[in-house]
Each structure stands twice: as C-alpha cells, then as structure tokens.
Design a protein around this motif. Structure first.
Motif, PDB file in Angstrom:
ATOM      1  N   THR A 131      38.968  36.016  46.380  1.00 51.50           N
ATOM      2  CA  THR A 131      38.907  37.039  45.308  1.00 51.50           C
ATOM      3  C   THR A 131      38.049  37.736  45.252  1.00 51.50           C
ATOM      4  O   THR A 131      36.537  36.972  45.624  1.00 51.50           O
ATOM      5  N   VAL A 132      37.519  39.152  45.573  1.00 49.40           N
ATOM      6  CA  VAL A 132      36.799  39.588  45.213  1.00 49.40           C
ATOM      7  C   VAL A 132      36.361  40.295  43.862  1.00 49.40           C
ATOM      8  O   VAL A 132      37.968  40.541  43.191  1.00 49.40           O
TER       9      VAL A 132
ATOM     10  N   GLN B   2      37.579  44.301  51.368  1.00 47.11           N
ATOM     11  CA  GLN B   2      36.704  43.668  53.072  1.00 47.11           C
ATOM     12  C   GLN B   2      35.968  43.710  53.185  1.00 47.11           C
ATOM     13  O   GLN B   2      35.544  42.515  53.426  1.00 47.11           O
ATOM     14  N   GLN B   3      35.034  45.011  52.854  1.00 45.56           N
ATOM     15  CA  GLN B   3      34.128  45.066  53.405  1.00 45.56           C
ATOM     16  C   GLN B   3      33.087  43.364  52.460  1.00 45.56           C
ATOM     17  O   GLN B   3      31.990  43.120  53.495  1.00 45.56           O
ATOM     18  N   VAL B   4      33.574  43.166  51.402  1.00 42.79           N
ATOM     19  CA  VAL B   4      32.188  42.705  50.409  1.00 42.79           C
ATOM     20  C   VAL B   4      33.485  41.455  51.207  1.00 42.79           C
ATOM     21  O   VAL B   4      32.081  39.891  51.006  1.00 42.79           O
ATOM     22  N   LEU B   5      34.062  40.835  51.643  1.00 44.89           N
ATOM     23  CA  LEU B   5      34.351  39.316  51.933  1.00 44.89           C
ATOM     24  C   LEU B   5      33.953  39.264  53.248  1.00 44.89           C
ATOM     25  O   LEU B   5      33.600  38.629  53.925  1.00 44.89           O
TER      26      LEU B   5
ATOM     27  N   SER C  98      45.744  50.311  38.672  1.00 40.00           N
ATOM     28  CA  SER C  98      46.345  51.151  39.499  1.00 40.00           C
ATOM     29  C   SER C  98      45.416  51.719  40.995  1.00 40.00           C
ATOM     30  O   SER C  98      45.941  51.828  41.349  1.00 40.00           O
ATOM     31  N   PHE C  99      43.924  51.586  40.186  1.00 41.03           N
ATOM     32  CA  PHE C  99      42.747  51.002  41.061  1.00 41.03           C
ATOM     33  C   PHE C  99      43.623  49.879  41.766  1.00 41.03           C
ATOM     34  O   PHE C  99      42.623  50.274  43.297  1.00 41.03           O
ATOM     35  N   TYR C 100      43.460  49.242  41.909  1.00 42.40           N
ATOM     36  CA  TYR C 100      43.387  48.073  42.403  1.00 42.40           C
ATOM     37  C   TYR C 100      44.418  48.132  43.647  1.00 42.40           C
ATOM     38  O   TYR C 100      44.374  47.306  44.762  1.00 42.40           O
ATOM     39  N   ARG C 101      45.534  49.053  43.698  1.00 45.19           N
ATOM     40  CA  ARG C 101      46.807  49.283  44.545  1.00 45.19           C
ATOM     41  C   ARG C 101      46.295  49.909  45.457  1.00 45.19           C
ATOM     42  O   ARG C 101      47.186  51.160  45.843  1.00 45.19           O
ATOM     43  N   THR C 102      44.768  51.519  45.074  1.00 46.48           N
ATOM     44  CA  THR C 102      44.159  52.227  46.643  1.00 46.48           C
ATOM     45  C   THR C 102      44.064  52.041  47.862  1.00 46.48           C
ATOM     46  O   THR C 102      43.457  50.039  48.020  1.00 46.48           O
TER      47      THR C 102
ATOM     48  N   TRP D  97      40.265  50.411  46.933  1.00 46.27           N
ATOM     49  CA  TRP D  97      40.040  49.768  47.157  1.00 46.27           C
ATOM     50  C   TRP D  97      40.414  48.042  47.772  1.00 46.27           C
ATOM     51  O   TRP D  97      39.268  47.142  48.465  1.00 46.27           O
ATOM     52  N   SER D  98      41.454  48.305  49.219  1.00 47.69           N
ATOM     53  CA  SER D  98      41.719  47.626  49.650  1.00 47.69           C
ATOM     54  C   SER D  98      40.437  47.508  50.961  1.00 47.69           C
ATOM     55  O   SER D  98      39.952  46.665  51.354  1.00 47.69           O
ATOM     56  N   HIS D  99      39.588  48.745  51.756  1.00 43.88           N
ATOM     57  CA  HIS D  99      39.319  48.331  52.052  1.00 43.88           C
ATOM     58  C   HIS D  99      37.878  48.300  50.942  1.00 43.88           C
ATOM     59  O   HIS D  99      36.652  47.340  51.886  1.00 43.88           O
ATOM     60  N   LEU D 100      36.871  47.988  50.405  1.00 42.96           N
ATOM     61  CA  LEU D 100      35.785  47.548  48.931  1.00 42.96           C
ATOM     62  C   LEU D 100      35.826  46.496  49.606  1.00 42.96           C
ATOM     63  O   LEU D 100      35.173  45.469  49.822  1.00 42.96           O
TER      64      LEU D 100
END
Length: 158
Positions: free
Chosen positions: A90-91, A66-69, A54-58, A61-64
């Motif tokens: 993939t992150v 994108q930052q890592v990519l 469920s964390f991956y749908r928050t 996570w979406s912002h994290l």
C-alpha cells in the motif's frame, strides 16, 4: 451425513462458524447493494471526495505508486523507522490529500505502509488533521517527518 440446515457433520461441526464467517465476508464484498451504499454514503459523499478517489484510478497515480513501491523496496517505511522489516504493497500520503490537495502527486509525500501502520496512521490523522467523515479539518502544521509521525502514532495508540 449433514443434517439440513448445517454445512458440516457432527464430527467437523467446529469448522462451521469459521465457514459461515468466510461466506459472509465474501458476500459482503460481492454484494452490489452494499458496495453501492458504501460508495454513495462514504467514499463519494461529496464532490471533493469524488475527485480525490477518482485520482486513484488515473495513470499518473499508477505510475507514482509503482515508483514509490520500488523506491521503498515494498517495505513499510513506518515499520522501518522502528527497526522492523514488514513487507507491504500500500502507498500512503504522508500528509493526507484531504488536508493538502497540492501534495497528492508529490512523490516526496508518498511512502509504503503496511496494514497495521495504515490503521494507526489513519486514526492519528483523524485526531491531528481532522480528516475523515464527520470531522472538521484543523488548522495545524503539516508533519512530513516519518520518525515524528511514528512517535505521535504510537503515543496516541497507548
């Protein structure tokens, strides 16, 4: 003309096996029963797994992600350690969240990874940390150094 039950004529019959395989892959991905069984038996097999996924749908996570990519320029960090440039989207958690939940939102614990490295790293994590279905978590030290992980991944795959 195509004779029933075939999809290709005699002249192009060699393409039929490839076509049937692609139809099967498509139907498996779009089959609600298959997806439901996968989710209930594998993905959400217990409450811990349900919370992890469920964390991956928050939004966090979406912002994290994108930052890592953007930080890693959409290039696999594990390949880069080996001197190879591989695009990836993939992150990955360097230390799996199944092993250390506290690191799930730590940007320093995230890296971009390609499909080939992701499969190898998953196999290594299951052997080293004891993650994955049917395995028992091991009492081992966390390894956060990417070059060390790449060496261990490559040693295991030999």
């Amino acid at each position: 003309m195509v004779a029933f039950p075939h999809y290709y004529c005699q002249q192009h019959y060699e393409h039929e096996a490839e076509y049937l395989a692609s139809r099967q892959r498509w139907s498996r991905g779009n089959d609600k029963q298959y997806t439901h069984k996968y989710n209930t038996v594998t993905r959400y097999r217990n409450e811990d797994k349900r919370q992890q996924y469920s964390f991956y749908r928050t939004r966090q996570w979406s912002h994290l992600r994108q930052q890592v990519l953007e930080r890693d320029h959409y290039l696999c960090a594990y390949c880069k350690v080996q001197g190879i440039i591989t695009p990836a989207k993939t992150v990955d958690h360097v230390v799996p969240i199944e092993f250390d939940e506290a690191l799930k939102a730590d940007i320093a614990n995230l890296a971009v990874i390609c499909g080939k490295c992701h499969r190898a790293k998953t196999d290594w994590e299951q052997a080293y940390y004891g993650t994955g279905q049917g395995n028992e978590l091991q009492s081992v030290a966390e390894i956060t150094d990417l070059p060390s992980i790449v060496i261990l991944m490559n040693e295991q795959s030999i």
